[in-house]
Scaffold this motif. Structure first.
Motif, PDB file in Angstrom:
ATOM      1  N   UNK A   1       0.779  -1.226   0.000  1.00  0.00           N
ATOM      2  CA  UNK A   1       0.000   0.000   0.000  1.00  0.00           C
ATOM      3  C   UNK A   1       0.820   1.290   0.000  1.00  0.00           C
ATOM      4  N   UNK A   2       2.095   1.243   0.460  1.00  0.00           N
ATOM      5  CA  UNK A   2       2.791   2.516   0.672  1.00  0.00           C
ATOM      6  C   UNK A   2       4.246   2.530   0.226  1.00  0.00           C
ATOM      7  N   UNK A   3       4.591   3.575  -0.521  1.00  0.00           N
ATOM      8  CA  UNK A   3       5.998   3.906  -0.754  1.00  0.00           C
ATOM      9  C   UNK A   3       6.380   4.877   0.356  1.00  0.00           C
ATOM     10  N   UNK A   4       7.282   4.477   1.243  1.00  0.00           N
ATOM     11  CA  UNK A   4       7.598   5.301   2.412  1.00  0.00           C
ATOM     12  C   UNK A   4       8.600   6.409   2.085  1.00  0.00           C
ATOM     13  N   UNK A   5       9.232   6.323   0.944  1.00  0.00           N
ATOM     14  CA  UNK A   5      10.168   7.374   0.550  1.00  0.00           C
ATOM     15  C   UNK A   5      11.448   7.397   1.383  1.00  0.00           C
ATOM     16  N   UNK A   6      11.726   6.314   2.115  1.00  0.00           N
ATOM     17  CA  UNK A   6      12.936   6.275   2.943  1.00  0.00           C
ATOM     18  C   UNK A   6      13.964   5.322   2.318  1.00  0.00           C
ATOM     19  N   UNK A   7      15.187   5.344   2.848  1.00  0.00           N
ATOM     20  CA  UNK A   7      16.291   4.489   2.369  1.00  0.00           C
ATOM     21  C   UNK A   7      16.414   4.585   0.846  1.00  0.00           C
ATOM     22  N   UNK A   8      16.371   5.806   0.383  1.00  0.00           N
ATOM     23  CA  UNK A   8      16.409   6.040  -1.060  1.00  0.00           C
ATOM     24  C   UNK A   8      17.790   5.826  -1.657  1.00  0.00           C
ATOM     25  N   UNK A   9      17.828   5.302  -2.855  1.00  0.00           N
ATOM     26  CA  UNK A   9      19.066   5.207  -3.616  1.00  0.00           C
ATOM     27  C   UNK A   9      18.688   4.895  -5.059  1.00  0.00           C
ATOM     28  N   UNK A  10      19.680   4.682  -5.910  1.00  0.00           N
ATOM     29  CA  UNK A  10      19.392   4.345  -7.302  1.00  0.00           C
ATOM     30  C   UNK A  10      20.077   3.035  -7.662  1.00  0.00           C
ATOM     31  N   UNK A  11      19.376   2.203  -8.409  1.00  0.00           N
ATOM     32  CA  UNK A  11      20.004   0.989  -8.930  1.00  0.00           C
ATOM     33  C   UNK A  11      20.617   1.370 -10.273  1.00  0.00           C
ATOM     34  N   UNK A  12      21.935   1.150 -10.396  1.00  0.00           N
ATOM     35  CA  UNK A  12      22.664   1.642 -11.562  1.00  0.00           C
ATOM     36  C   UNK A  12      23.473   0.537 -12.237  1.00  0.00           C
ATOM     37  N   UNK A  13      23.699   0.723 -13.530  1.00  0.00           N
ATOM     38  CA  UNK A  13      24.718  -0.062 -14.219  1.00  0.00           C
ATOM     39  C   UNK A  13      26.021   0.709 -14.058  1.00  0.00           C
ATOM     40  N   UNK A  14      27.090   0.024 -13.656  1.00  0.00           N
ATOM     41  CA  UNK A  14      28.385   0.695 -13.524  1.00  0.00           C
ATOM     42  C   UNK A  14      29.458  -0.148 -14.196  1.00  0.00           C
ATOM     43  N   UNK A  15      30.465   0.530 -14.706  1.00  0.00           N
ATOM     44  CA  UNK A  15      31.584  -0.146 -15.384  1.00  0.00           C
ATOM     45  C   UNK A  15      32.903   0.429 -14.881  1.00  0.00           C
ATOM     46  N   UNK A  16      33.987  -0.257 -15.199  1.00  0.00           N
ATOM     47  CA  UNK A  16      35.324   0.241 -14.889  1.00  0.00           C
ATOM     48  C   UNK A  16      35.536   1.553 -15.635  1.00  0.00           C
ATOM     49  N   UNK A  17      36.162   2.547 -14.973  1.00  0.00           N
ATOM     50  CA  UNK A  17      36.491   3.782 -15.674  1.00  0.00           C
ATOM     51  C   UNK A  17      37.344   3.385 -16.877  1.00  0.00           C
ATOM     52  N   UNK A  18      36.996   3.879 -18.040  1.00  0.00           N
ATOM     53  CA  UNK A  18      37.772   3.498 -19.216  1.00  0.00           C
ATOM     54  C   UNK A  18      37.066   2.472 -20.081  1.00  0.00           C
ATOM     55  N   UNK A  19      36.109   1.731 -19.525  1.00  0.00           N
ATOM     56  CA  UNK A  19      35.348   0.776 -20.340  1.00  0.00           C
ATOM     57  C   UNK A  19      34.288   1.569 -21.103  1.00  0.00           C
ATOM     58  N   UNK A  20      34.280   1.463 -22.432  1.00  0.00           N
ATOM     59  CA  UNK A  20      33.348   2.248 -23.244  1.00  0.00           C
ATOM     60  C   UNK A  20      32.018   1.490 -23.389  1.00  0.00           C
ATOM     61  N   UNK A  21      31.131   1.744 -22.447  1.00  0.00           N
ATOM     62  CA  UNK A  21      29.839   1.045 -22.414  1.00  0.00           C
ATOM     63  C   UNK A  21      29.020   1.362 -23.662  1.00  0.00           C
ATOM     64  N   UNK A  22      28.992   2.648 -24.056  1.00  0.00           N
ATOM     65  CA  UNK A  22      28.192   3.038 -25.224  1.00  0.00           C
ATOM     66  C   UNK A  22      28.690   2.369 -26.492  1.00  0.00           C
ATOM     67  N   UNK A  23      30.023   2.258 -26.608  1.00  0.00           N
ATOM     68  CA  UNK A  23      30.583   1.598 -27.792  1.00  0.00           C
ATOM     69  C   UNK A  23      30.207   0.119 -27.793  1.00  0.00           C
TER      70      UNK A  23
END
Ligand code: PRT
Ligand code: MG
Length: 230
Positions: free
Chosen positions: A87-109
């Motif tokens: 019934x309820x979204x409490x709006x607490x413990x917020x964060x984002x679920x993300x895709x992450x890669x090593x710096x330098x890895x060209x995800x878009x490519x």
């Protein structure tokens, strides 16, 4: 008198839930963080709190080991939501679920090439749905924690993990490249308890909703409750 059992996990959800419970006149009788007790009595004779792993909260509520509980959307989407009323979204413990890669890895490519990438995550269901919606072919590797390590040792090209401040990614030379979902904690109720314990539950849910509304006035609010997709 029937007893009402609330499932919570220690840690950030517990800390942010206490003020909401207090607004509903529910206060644990002893300090949870310092104790090894798994059942906490409260100031109310008919209300107790059980402490379980964050990922186990939906399972306790589904099977009636608890009448209601609070769990992150990340945990609920992996569980599937069967037997749960949300019934309820409490709006607490917020964060984002993300895709992450090593710096330098060209995800878009890699995307443009249609490369088949390896993705390590604890969130298989959410990741599968995310990459399928993008039409991407990925090999998912299930991990139970420390996902950040996987790209560093060549176990995976990318991870799907939760990010709040971003400092864990930065400390491991990873960069977030895409959002999978915006996460917050939800209150879930056992479907049978909703009917059988309606008289005790209703005022409790109303008080928690009022308190959550004050704590997070900008959160989007759905009307009524909805079941999770399974
Ligand atoms: O710790 P345990 O294995 O018992 O279970 P858990 O990790 O699931 O529990 P807990 O208490 O850590 O998290 C409970 C819930 O809090 C999660 O299910 C999420 O809904 C929510 N939440 C909010 C988070 C975060 N923010 C968060 N940042 N859960 C985990 N993290 C982790 C993330 O996985 C990463 O390792 O924190 C790290 C990143 O944080 P930053 O600030 O460095 O970006
Ligand atoms: Mg944790």
């Amino acid at each position: 008198m029937s007893v009402l059992t609330i499932a919570l996990s220690k840690g950030r959800i517990f800390d942010e839930t206490l003020p909401l419970l207090a607004a509903a006149d529910i206060v644990p009788a002893h300090d949870a963080q310092g104790s090894r007790k798994l059942i906490l009595e409260t100031n109310r004779a008919g209300v107790r709190i059980v402490l379980v792993r964050a990922t186990d909260v939906p399972t306790y509520v589904q099977y009636g080991g608890a009448d209601l509980g609070i769990a992150g959307k990340d945990v609920l989407s992996e569980h599937g939501g069967e037997g749960l009323y949300q019934p309820l979204d409490l709006g607490i413990a917020r964060c984002r679920m993300m895709v992450a890669v090593r710096a330098g890895f060209d995800y878009d490519a890699a995307l443009r090439r249609g490369a088949r990438i390896k993705v390590a995550t604890k969130y298989l269901a959410a990741a599968r749905e995310h990459f399928a919606a993008k039409g991407m072919h990925v090999d998912l590797i299930k991990l139970y924690g420390s996902m950040e390590l996987a790209p560093l040792v060549g176990l995976a090209d990318a991870i799907v993990d939760l990010v709040s401040t971003g400092s864990t990614l930065a400390a491991n030379h990873l960069v977030a490249v895409e959002e999978v979902a915006s996460i917050s904690a939800r209150l879930v109720v056992n479907q049978a308890a909703l009917k059988l314990k309606h008289d005790v539950l209703q005022p409790l849910l109303a008080a928690i909703e009022r308190a959550a509304g004050k704590a997070a006035p900008v959160r989007p609010r759905g009307r009524g409750g909805k079941r999770f997709r399974s």
